[in-house]
Write a protein that holds these residues in place. Sequence first.
Motif, PDB file in Angstrom:
ATOM      1  N   ALA A  47       0.892  -1.120  -0.012  1.00 55.45           N
ATOM      2  CA  ALA A  47       0.085   0.038  -0.244  1.00 55.45           C
ATOM      3  C   ALA A  47       0.843   1.217   0.062  1.00 55.45           C
ATOM      4  CB  ALA A  47      -0.873   0.073   1.259  1.00 55.45           C
ATOM      5  N   VAL A  48       1.874   1.292   0.930  1.00 53.25           N
ATOM      6  CA  VAL A  48       2.964   2.373   0.801  1.00 53.25           C
ATOM      7  C   VAL A  48       4.161   1.771   0.522  1.00 53.25           C
ATOM      8  CG1 VAL A  48       3.847   4.027   2.120  1.00 53.25           C
ATOM      9  CG2 VAL A  48       1.756   3.336   2.650  1.00 53.25           C
ATOM     10  N   GLU A  49       4.764   2.213  -0.526  1.00 55.21           N
ATOM     11  CA  GLU A  49       5.867   1.660  -1.030  1.00 55.21           C
ATOM     12  C   GLU A  49       7.122   2.227  -0.244  1.00 55.21           C
ATOM     13  OE1 GLU A  49       7.149   0.472  -4.942  1.00 55.21           O
ATOM     14  OE2 GLU A  49       5.039   1.266  -5.668  1.00 55.21           O
ATOM     15  N   LEU A  50       7.772   1.310   0.665  1.00 60.31           N
ATOM     16  CA  LEU A  50       8.908   1.500   1.566  1.00 60.31           C
ATOM     17  C   LEU A  50       9.884   0.302   1.281  1.00 60.31           C
ATOM     18  CD1 LEU A  50       7.091   2.175   5.003  1.00 60.31           C
ATOM     19  CD2 LEU A  50       8.283   3.932   3.518  1.00 60.31           C
ATOM     20  N   LEU A  51      11.013   1.002   1.396  1.00 65.32           N
ATOM     21  CA  LEU A  51      12.241  -0.277   1.561  1.00 65.32           C
ATOM     22  C   LEU A  51      12.719  -0.638   3.129  1.00 65.32           C
ATOM     23  CD1 LEU A  51      14.506   1.246  -1.161  1.00 65.32           C
ATOM     24  CD2 LEU A  51      12.881  -0.592  -1.414  1.00 65.32           C
ATOM     25  N   PRO A  52      12.665  -1.993   3.203  1.00 64.53           N
ATOM     26  CA  PRO A  52      12.455  -3.029   2.637  1.00 64.53           C
ATOM     27  C   PRO A  52      11.170  -3.242   2.499  1.00 64.53           C
ATOM     28  CG  PRO A  52      13.172  -3.730   4.657  1.00 64.53           C
ATOM     29  CD  PRO A  52      13.056  -2.433   4.701  1.00 64.53           C
ATOM     30  N   THR A  53      10.778  -4.128   1.445  1.00 62.25           N
ATOM     31  CA  THR A  53       9.255  -4.893   1.271  1.00 62.25           C
ATOM     32  C   THR A  53       9.495  -6.138   0.938  1.00 62.25           C
ATOM     33  OG1 THR A  53       8.222  -2.911   0.036  1.00 62.25           O
ATOM     34  CG2 THR A  53       7.440  -5.020  -0.180  1.00 62.25           C
ATOM     35  N   PHE A  54       8.963  -6.988   1.986  1.00 54.48           N
ATOM     36  CA  PHE A  54       9.046  -8.413   2.021  1.00 54.48           C
ATOM     37  C   PHE A  54       7.967  -9.177   1.377  1.00 54.48           C
ATOM     38  CE2 PHE A  54      12.482  -9.795   4.959  1.00 54.48           C
ATOM     39  CZ  PHE A  54      13.025  -8.324   4.901  1.00 54.48           C
ATOM     40  N   TYR A  55       8.067 -10.175   0.886  1.00 57.19           N
ATOM     41  CA  TYR A  55       6.864 -10.857   0.119  1.00 57.19           C
ATOM     42  C   TYR A  55       6.659 -12.414   0.761  1.00 57.19           C
ATOM     43  CZ  TYR A  55       8.519  -7.363  -3.117  1.00 57.19           C
ATOM     44  OH  TYR A  55       8.705  -6.088  -3.757  1.00 57.19           O
TER      45      TYR A  55
END
Length: 345
Positions: free
Chosen positions: A48-56
């Motif tokens: 929803a909010v693009e942040l680093l890191p993003t985990f899957y």
Amino acid sequence: MTQLPLAFKGAPGSPYTRKMLALMRYRHIPYRYLVGAAADKAGMPKPAVELLPTFYFPDRSGALVAVTDSTPILRRLEQEVAGRSALPPDPVLAFVDALLEDFADEWVTKAMFHYRWHFAPGIDKAGGVLPVHFLGVNADESMLKAAKVQFSKRQVGRLPVVGSNPATAEMIEAAYVRLLDLLDAHLRGQPFLMGQRPGASDFALYGQLSQLAHFDPTSMELTLQRSARVLAWVDLVEDLSGLEPRDSDWACADPIAPTLLALLRELAQAYVPVMLANARAHAAGDKELSADLSAGRWQQAVVPYQTKCLRWLRTQYAELGASDQSRAAALMQAAGISELVCATL
Ligand SMILES: N[C@@H](CCC(=O)N[C@@H](CS)C(=O)NCC(=O)O)C(=O)O
């Protein structure tokens, strides 16, 4: 259950990415590090909010879901992958660890952003290097030049959002020097904040320092002048895969090491009053917060996310059993930070 290797999107210039990388190396969690545009190219979902890191992480049906925020992800990984824990078993020490983790994530990051985007050499270096992480080392030179101008302009423009402005710049810099001295003193006695083995707070602080001590030129020089020990600590925490932690390696919460108490006292200088002022301003519907610190008046835009961080800490404190809560209360009082969990907003 988590599918291993665990895929995540990040970048070397992101302190929270580095926090989680070091954590996963230490915990022997296999991962797939998708740098820059690699995750989008692989068709990974977007958060929803693009942040680093993003985990899957897979949902119940096995479809991958994008998840952000290192603090809850670190705890989720404790549930899903056993062994080599980064959370102390003593609930009082775990609370101290969570406090210091949040201090690093939410306060020390102001120094990180300030040193990166306030001084000309920092702007030039970060503006030149960071876009390459996203666009690729073989990116077209004119594209990189344009990205440098655009990215630096955007980030410099965000300085006031994180709290760096002409009135606070000196406070941020003085606080960073105090932190280096406190950390230097602590590391003379034990190799980690959490004792002979690292906790979540060690990885959070490492994440910010991976930039402050090793990337941004002004803070790099300052760190080296002030403490070669701290600089070397950052090198070591980056990869603790060879450390064999034992149950007896955790620090003791009572009595707490004087150097760890001194670090907790530092939270009273700015982190605690600013977190409280932020929550109060947010509750009142204000856009700006101001807090009177001993070093001067702190003013910045309200950060709604930090009200969530405060709530997490308060919940952890409220869930302590009665005797643990009184141990934690005594510690907080000794550090002068009781208000964080006691003040009515
Ligand atoms: N609370 C988040 C913070 C993550 C964060 O702020 N990441 C930065 C990079 S280090 C980011 O992606 N900022 C968004 C942007 O630059 O647009 C966490 O713990 O992971």
